[in-house]
Design an enzyme around this catalytic site. Structure first.
Site, mmCIF file in Angstrom:
data_model
loop_
_atom_site.group_PDB
_atom_site.id
_atom_site.type_symbol
_atom_site.label_atom_id
_atom_site.label_comp_id
_atom_site.label_asym_id
_atom_site.label_seq_id
_atom_site.Cartn_x
_atom_site.Cartn_y
_atom_site.Cartn_z
ATOM 1 N N SER A 126 0.643 -1.089 0.123
ATOM 2 C CA SER A 126 0.191 0.201 -0.081
ATOM 3 C C SER A 126 1.094 1.090 -0.290
ATOM 4 C CB SER A 126 -0.856 -0.225 1.484
ATOM 5 O OG SER A 126 -2.048 1.180 1.051
ATOM 6 N N HIS A 127 0.521 2.236 1.281
ATOM 7 C CA HIS A 127 1.358 3.720 1.482
ATOM 8 C C HIS A 127 2.893 3.265 1.708
ATOM 9 C CE1 HIS A 127 -1.120 2.476 4.464
ATOM 10 N NE2 HIS A 127 -0.208 2.465 5.090
ATOM 11 N N LYS A 144 -1.818 -9.704 -0.218
ATOM 12 C CA LYS A 144 -3.114 -10.583 0.975
ATOM 13 C C LYS A 144 -3.882 -10.397 -0.336
ATOM 14 C CE LYS A 144 -5.420 -5.947 -0.487
ATOM 15 N NZ LYS A 144 -6.220 -4.790 0.840
ATOM 16 N N ASP A 187 -2.050 6.114 -3.562
ATOM 17 C CA ASP A 187 -1.178 5.868 -2.924
ATOM 18 C C ASP A 187 -0.660 5.025 -3.453
ATOM 19 O OD1 ASP A 187 -2.675 4.254 -2.248
ATOM 20 O OD2 ASP A 187 -2.650 2.986 -0.540
ATOM 21 N N ASP A 241 -0.911 1.643 -4.159
ATOM 22 C CA ASP A 241 -1.396 0.882 -4.699
ATOM 23 C C ASP A 241 -2.996 1.160 -5.027
ATOM 24 O OD1 ASP A 241 -2.461 0.849 -2.421
ATOM 25 O OD2 ASP A 241 -3.087 -0.825 -1.951
ATOM 26 N N ASP A 298 -5.919 2.615 -3.823
ATOM 27 C CA ASP A 298 -6.688 2.870 -3.107
ATOM 28 C C ASP A 298 -6.912 3.893 -1.761
ATOM 29 O OD1 ASP A 298 -4.676 2.230 -0.862
ATOM 30 O OD2 ASP A 298 -5.713 0.297 -0.706
ATOM 31 N N ARG A 299 -5.869 4.617 -1.274
ATOM 32 C CA ARG A 299 -5.907 5.794 -1.113
ATOM 33 C C ARG A 299 -6.716 7.489 -2.283
ATOM 34 N NH1 ARG A 299 -2.636 5.872 5.119
ATOM 35 N NH2 ARG A 299 -3.177 4.053 5.100
ATOM 36 N N LYS A 322 -11.481 0.590 -1.079
ATOM 37 C CA LYS A 322 -11.412 1.493 -0.877
ATOM 38 C C LYS A 322 -10.902 2.023 -2.589
ATOM 39 C CE LYS A 322 -7.409 2.012 1.853
ATOM 40 N NZ LYS A 322 -7.720 1.112 2.966
ATOM 41 N N ARG A 339 -1.655 5.153 17.077
ATOM 42 C CA ARG A 339 -2.249 6.626 16.216
ATOM 43 C C ARG A 339 -3.232 6.912 17.585
ATOM 44 N NH1 ARG A 339 -0.433 5.351 11.607
ATOM 45 N NH2 ARG A 339 -0.929 3.058 10.481
HETATM 46 C C1 G1P Z 1 -3.970 1.782 8.284
HETATM 47 C C2 G1P Z 1 -5.494 2.587 8.260
HETATM 48 C C3 G1P Z 1 -6.581 1.938 7.766
HETATM 49 C C4 G1P Z 1 -6.792 0.672 6.303
HETATM 50 C C5 G1P Z 1 -5.256 0.697 6.814
HETATM 51 C C6 G1P Z 1 -5.145 0.253 5.530
HETATM 52 O O1 G1P Z 1 -4.071 0.665 9.243
HETATM 53 O O2 G1P Z 1 -5.171 3.242 9.742
HETATM 54 O O3 G1P Z 1 -7.460 2.709 7.818
HETATM 55 O O4 G1P Z 1 -7.569 0.374 6.697
HETATM 56 O O5 G1P Z 1 -4.158 0.844 6.687
HETATM 57 O O6 G1P Z 1 -4.533 1.182 4.497
HETATM 58 P P1 G1P Z 1 -2.851 0.726 10.482
HETATM 59 O O7 G1P Z 1 -1.732 0.702 10.022
HETATM 60 O O8 G1P Z 1 -4.165 2.185 11.470
HETATM 61 O O9 G1P Z 1 -3.761 -1.107 11.539
HETATM 62 ZN ZN ZN Z 2 -3.479 1.443 -0.778
#
Ligand code: G1P
Ligand code: ZN
Length: 543
Positions: free
Chosen positions: A113-114, A126, A277, A279, A281-282, A376, A496
């Site tokens: 992801s990010h 995944k 981001d 991948d 989705d953000r 997302k 967080r």
């Molecule tokens: C984080 C974000 C959560 C999101 C996830 C995947 O997870 O807080 O909202 O769904 O990335 O993109 P976390 O690192 O808080 O578990």
């Molecule tokens: Zn992502």
């Protein structure tokens, strides 16, 4: 060509987190690491024999080689067909769409992801279900269990196949269909939004910047925004996906997308800005001189979605993750539709979307989406915003001001404390959990605590229960503090802290969020004893 059975042994720690298994790339590239996890996926879903899967990833370092391994394992496990994006690249929402469009048995997405990518950065895998959504906890738990007992995996010894060439080939008896990564996704977007209205807006001089952050959305955004909607060439920046994201941290928030922020708050800023981001989705959405928080974006989209053709019939309901602000709840109440509060992670929206209970979903972590896929979807959110702007013919600032005037404002911020020693973070949360019962009635920073708990969720569709999803401290004046540890990090623990305070208006709607939240922030530090436990007084990232 033969299907080989390779002897292996369990590897510790292959436990999927909030969104799949994420580790440092060298860990994933270690002996049997990827193979053990992929075999565990197949075993946990009742085998791969005769099944069809989608495969793709965000193009980060190791994406290409991991794809060849996964294809050979799918073939050796008897899969009938794998549909794979060209060069093994698919954005996460595009993969979700292909899983649904082709009525497949699910898909494997290679992404962290990010998180940054590269030889020393992060990689991830995944599994998504036949509905296109991330595997629920029961399934990821079964995968993890399998990793703890695995003794062998199956892999074909066939040669690598050419993933650059679109078309169908065979791999050791399994069909492989290499498809264009963008086409089907772009076609889906055309069914949801008024492309003519958006095209007319760009033609009349509307300007935009989309920062793809050297990640997967570059080709998607270029095709849709520049080629199909007529946005000026160069609207998409950092549009070429790179294995290390050009050294960028592909997380669309004000800290990491600072180039975009500088432009949007500088002289001659475009009308609209957005970023996505790693991948895809953000999303982050910014107007000229106007930052839109993800929680507010969800609320504005919910209030205006009917302006886009795909949502003209109205929304069934709106769902948000628990730490996301209650701004969307106020819109749902005004519309008279259902609202849902789920644990963090997109997988919890899947049942609500499948059951037709929720149409829009969102998380404070720059995630917004709808029932068009089961992930997302960053570009989708940007297009919905564009559709709304094209119909309302107002600036982002005007739309936000009207929204706050009508619904009041949920001032909101998230403070992240990264790379804390895991033991210290765990001890802090444990101590806080132990004190929750006694917090009610206490006064702090002039605010009285109405109650405190550890969020538990019972899925309204299948009755499954998820415990310990985040500590909530609620105040009588409607303010709220939420604390939880990240489930996606790969280094130590990330704390967080989610902060919220409601102002009904008409006064006090245009403060700086950090100032408006100052007493709530101080209360969070003192109640959780952040400094005593972690040694930190300031967060690393504020969103
Ligand atoms: C984080 C974000 C959560 C999101 C996830 C995947 O997870 O807080 O909202 O769904 O990335 O993109 P976390 O690192 O808080 O578990
Ligand atoms: Zn992502």
């Amino acid at each position: 060509m033969t299907a080989l059975t390779i002897t292996t042994a369990p590897i510790a720690g292959q436990k999927p987190g909030t969104s799949g298994l994420r580790k440092k790339t060298p860990v994933f590239m270690g002996a049997h690491y990827l193979e053990n996890f992929v075999q565990s996926i197949f075993d946990a879903i009742g085998g791969a024999a005769g099944k069809t899967f989608v495969l793709g990833g965000d193009g980060r370092y190791f994406n290409d080689r991991a794809a060849q391994t996964i294809l050979k394992m799918a073939a050796a496990n008897g899969a009938a067909r794998v549909i794979i994006g060209q060069n093994a690249v698919l954005s996460t929402p595009a993969a979700s769409h292909l899983i649904r469009l082709n009525k497949t048995d699910g898909g494997i997405i290679m992404s962290a992801s990010h998180n940054p990518g590269g030889p020393e950065e992060d990689f991830g895998v995944k599994f998504n279900m036949p509905n296109g959504g991330p595997a629920p906890e029961a399934v990821t738990e079964a995968m993890y269990q399998r990793t703890t007992e695995l003794t062998e995996y199956r892999i074909s010894d066939a040669a690598d196949i050419d993933l650059g060439a679109i078309g169908d080939t065979m791999l050791d008896g399994m069909a492989v269909s290499v498809v264009d990564s963008v086409t089907d996704y772009a076609a889906l977007m055309e069914t949801l939004f008024d492309f003519n209205a958006i095209r007319a807006m760009f033609a009349s001089g509307f300007t935009m910047r989309f920062d793809a952050m050297c990640a997967v959305t570059g080709p998607y955004a270029t095709e849709i925004l520049e080629n199909r909607l007529g946005a000026a060439k160069g609207t998409v920046t950092h549009g070429t996906p790179l294995p290390d994201f050009g050294g960028m941290h592909p997380d669309p928030n004000p800290t990491w997308a600072h180039e975009l922020m500088d432009e949007m708050f500088g002289a001659n800023a475009p009308d609209f800005g957005a970023a996505s981001d790693g991948d895809g989705d953000r999303n982050m959405v910014v107007g000229r001189n106007t930052y839109v928080s993800p929680s507010d974006s969800l609320a504005v989209l919910a209030a205006n979605a009917h302006l886009a053709p795909g949502y003209a019939r109205g929304l069934a309901g709106v769902a948000r993750s628990m730490p996301t602000s209650a701004a969307a709840d106020r819109v749902a109440d005004a519309l008279g539709i259902d609202k849902f509060e789920t644990p963090t992670g997109w997988k919890f929206f899947g049942n609500l979307l499948d059951a037709g209970k929720a149409t829009l979903c969102g998380e404070e972590s720059f995630g917004t989406g709808s029932d068009h896929v089961r992930e997302k979807d960053g570009l989708w959110a940007v297009l919905l915003w564009l559709n709304i702007l094209a119909v309302r013919q107002q600036s982002v600032a005007e739309i936000m001001a009207e929204h706050f005037a009508k619904f009041g404002r949920n001032y909101y911020s998230r403070h992240d404390f990264e790379a804390i020693e895991t033991d210290r973070a765990d001890a802090m949360m444990a101590e806080l959990r132990g004190r929750l019962a006694g917090l009610k009635g206490q006064k702090i920073e002039g605010m009285e605590i109405a109650g405190a708990d550890d969020f538990a969720y019972t899925d309204p569709i299948d009755g499954s229960v998820s415990l310990k999803q985040g500590v909530r401290i609620l105040f009588i004046d409607g303010s709220r503090i939420v604390l939880r540890l990240s489930g996606t990090g790969t280094e130590g623990a990330t704390l967080r802290v989610y902060l919220e305070r409601y102002t009904p208006g008409p006064d006090g709607l245009d403060h700086d969020p950090q100032e408006a939240l100052a007493p709530v922030i101080r209360a969070a530090h003192s109640l959780a004893k952040i400094m005593e436990h972690t040694g930190r007084t300031e967060p690393n990232v504020i969103t």
